[in-house]
Design a protein around this motif. Sequence first.
Motif, PDB file in Angstrom:
ATOM      1  N   LEU A 438       0.825  -1.203   0.000  1.00 41.85           N
ATOM      2  CA  LEU A 438       0.000   0.000   0.000  1.00 41.85           C
ATOM      3  C   LEU A 438       0.863   1.257   0.000  1.00 41.85           C
ATOM      4  N   HIS A 439       1.888   1.276   0.832  1.00 45.08           N
ATOM      5  CA  HIS A 439       2.794   2.428   0.878  1.00 45.08           C
ATOM      6  C   HIS A 439       3.518   2.619  -0.454  1.00 45.08           C
ATOM      7  N   VAL A 440       3.899   1.517  -1.089  1.00 47.20           N
ATOM      8  CA  VAL A 440       4.546   1.616  -2.400  1.00 47.20           C
ATOM      9  C   VAL A 440       3.631   2.345  -3.371  1.00 47.20           C
ATOM     10  N   GLY A 441       2.367   1.934  -3.419  1.00 49.90           N
ATOM     11  CA  GLY A 441       1.434   2.570  -4.331  1.00 49.90           C
ATOM     12  C   GLY A 441       1.189   4.028  -4.018  1.00 49.90           C
ATOM     13  N   VAL A 442       1.069   4.358  -2.734  1.00 52.14           N
ATOM     14  CA  VAL A 442       0.832   5.754  -2.344  1.00 52.14           C
ATOM     15  C   VAL A 442       2.006   6.629  -2.754  1.00 52.14           C
ATOM     16  N   LEU A 443       3.225   6.162  -2.493  1.00 57.06           N
ATOM     17  CA  LEU A 443       4.394   6.960  -2.861  1.00 57.06           C
ATOM     18  C   LEU A 443       4.550   7.068  -4.378  1.00 57.06           C
ATOM     19  N   PHE A 479      -5.688   1.082  12.607  1.00 60.70           N
ATOM     20  CA  PHE A 479      -6.586   1.017  11.463  1.00 60.70           C
ATOM     21  C   PHE A 479      -7.241  -0.363  11.395  1.00 60.70           C
ATOM     22  N   PRO A 480      -8.552  -0.445  11.306  1.00 65.71           N
ATOM     23  CA  PRO A 480      -9.196  -1.725  11.003  1.00 65.71           C
ATOM     24  C   PRO A 480      -9.050  -2.032   9.518  1.00 65.71           C
ATOM     25  N   ARG A 481      -9.328  -3.253   9.162  1.00 66.73           N
ATOM     26  CA  ARG A 481      -9.214  -3.666   7.769  1.00 66.73           C
ATOM     27  C   ARG A 481     -10.045  -2.770   6.852  1.00 66.73           C
ATOM     28  N   SER A 482     -11.274  -2.465   7.277  1.00 73.24           N
ATOM     29  CA  SER A 482     -12.165  -1.678   6.425  1.00 73.24           C
ATOM     30  C   SER A 482     -11.592  -0.297   6.131  1.00 73.24           C
ATOM     31  N   ALA A 483     -10.941   0.333   7.120  1.00 77.83           N
ATOM     32  CA  ALA A 483     -10.374   1.666   6.896  1.00 77.83           C
ATOM     33  C   ALA A 483      -9.210   1.607   5.915  1.00 77.83           C
ATOM     34  N   LEU A 484      -8.374   0.570   6.027  1.00 80.45           N
ATOM     35  CA  LEU A 484      -7.251   0.422   5.107  1.00 80.45           C
ATOM     36  C   LEU A 484      -7.745   0.155   3.683  1.00 80.45           C
ATOM     37  N   ASN A 486     -10.644   1.106   2.469  1.00 77.73           N
ATOM     38  CA  ASN A 486     -11.223   2.356   1.968  1.00 77.73           C
ATOM     39  C   ASN A 486     -10.136   3.338   1.540  1.00 77.73           C
ATOM     40  N   LEU A 487      -9.039   3.384   2.305  1.00 76.55           N
ATOM     41  CA  LEU A 487      -7.927   4.255   1.934  1.00 76.55           C
ATOM     42  C   LEU A 487      -7.344   3.828   0.587  1.00 76.55           C
ATOM     43  N   CYS A 488      -7.183   2.530   0.417  1.00 79.60           N
ATOM     44  CA  CYS A 488      -6.626   2.016  -0.832  1.00 79.60           C
ATOM     45  C   CYS A 488      -7.561   2.346  -1.998  1.00 79.60           C
ATOM     46  N   ARG A 489      -8.854   2.175  -1.795  1.00 78.29           N
ATOM     47  CA  ARG A 489      -9.819   2.492  -2.855  1.00 78.29           C
ATOM     48  C   ARG A 489      -9.814   3.981  -3.178  1.00 78.29           C
ATOM     49  N   ALA A 490      -9.658   4.804  -2.133  1.00 77.45           N
ATOM     50  CA  ALA A 490      -9.623   6.258  -2.378  1.00 77.45           C
ATOM     51  C   ALA A 490      -8.395   6.639  -3.205  1.00 77.45           C
TER      52      ALA A 490
END
Length: 497
Positions: A438-443, A479-484, A486-490
């Motif tokens: 996830l961090h790789v994708g965000v960066l 972070f619960p799974r759902s929040a992570l 949702n962050l990834c989808r955003a």
Amino acid sequence: MSTEPSASQVEQFRDLIVGRLGLQFDETKLGNLARVLSLHGGTDKDAYLAMLAAESGPYPALHKLAVDLTVTETYFYRNVEQIQAFAEVAMPACLLARDGLPVRVLSAGCASGEEPYTLAIAARETAGLGAGSVQIRAVDANPAMLAKAGGARYSGWSLREVGAAMRARWFARDGDLHALNEGVRRSVRFEQRNLAREDEELWAPDSYDIVFCRNVLMYFSPAQAQAAVARIAGAMSPGGYLFLGHAETLRGLSHDFHLCHTHATFYYQRKQQVGAPAREPAFFQPPWSGDRVPPPPPNDPAWADMIARAAQRIDTLAVGAPQAGRGLSESSQPDLQQALSCLHREQFEQSLALIEKLPQQHADDPDVLLLKAVSLSQSGMLAEAQDVCHALLARDELNAGAHYVLALCREEDGDNPAALAHYRSAAYLNPGFALARLHVGVLERRMADPEAARRDLAQALLLLQHEDPSRLLLFGGGFPRSALINLCRAELAALGA
């Protein structure tokens, strides 16, 4: 008429394959094993199994099964980044070390020959070296594939990554097929060998400068994979290079190699000295570093149970070894369960204080060092956290968690390129590490690489949906799974995906 094999017959078949060939099949592959056993065992499967069990090495009947048990599809210039690293990094370095003598290459699990022939072409095409610059030994357990490799005639599908000009230089049309240049063929020697077995001649010391063993270890049981890597390391020259498949790592298998990253791919370089025993990978996966949501309440039974189970590894270290001939007293045993709980509640000073109470022989354990690095990084003590990570990587440079914490620290310092390199290392070393991916994708999105960001965020989204609940709960920073998810989808939505 052949009947379906019984569960015990399939289990016996699987045990024979693991023990003789080293190929590992989990519960999801039992159906395929039953199909292969029915195909070869006919109407008397017990007699067939008894024949396999009585067979002595090199197990010709078992080797005939390899074509049905493994995926043999390959093609020229597969994973071209690794071929480029071979030609532009490994070959020149090894030629220099060999003082002009031919570089000795092993293609382990060569299948129908596309890989070793690609290496022979790349030595000439990319590195610009002469025909005598490389000697390639190619081995496989599958006699049918070796026969095809010896014929050196390939379909257009096998050459789909080879451009028209290169195809014209190295191949000649032979009806519907393409016949490989005879000079390239002479650079490669094919042999039938079982990589899961001891073989003094194949694994003689200082036999190889470069080894390709791609998409082989993933079929082995963990014990067989570790033994195979040890044999490879022992047969390589110091400073030689090892290339694995993209889905394979040495994490938990060996400490005999340095991790390398060039040409957008990972590979390994053999250390000057080998033989250090591999240890199990650290179970810790470090926490998320962004904004937080409140952690589950301390009296949540599920949360407390997961904390307790995760603490067992370190608690065992703390109480399992006697000091100077006497057991540790009850009061000298630090409460690591409490330290983990403090970390989860963001009580970092308390967590660090409990870690510092550990006896020295346990305080230097890689798992404990990683827990300490996490606590330091989350408390803002970035320099200290990085020092601990570097100490951990000096002992185990394939520790995915240490790379992840270093990435958090570098990102916090604003060094995004260094952070991305460490996040990528963590994601490579532990392919299931959802937060690293996830961090790789965000960066990548921040650094204006939308195509790569979409790819990695999509992979992170899939990994998050299957991530182990205790890992998310313990090291997801609240972070619960759902929040992570949702962050990834955003993040993906921001890319128009």
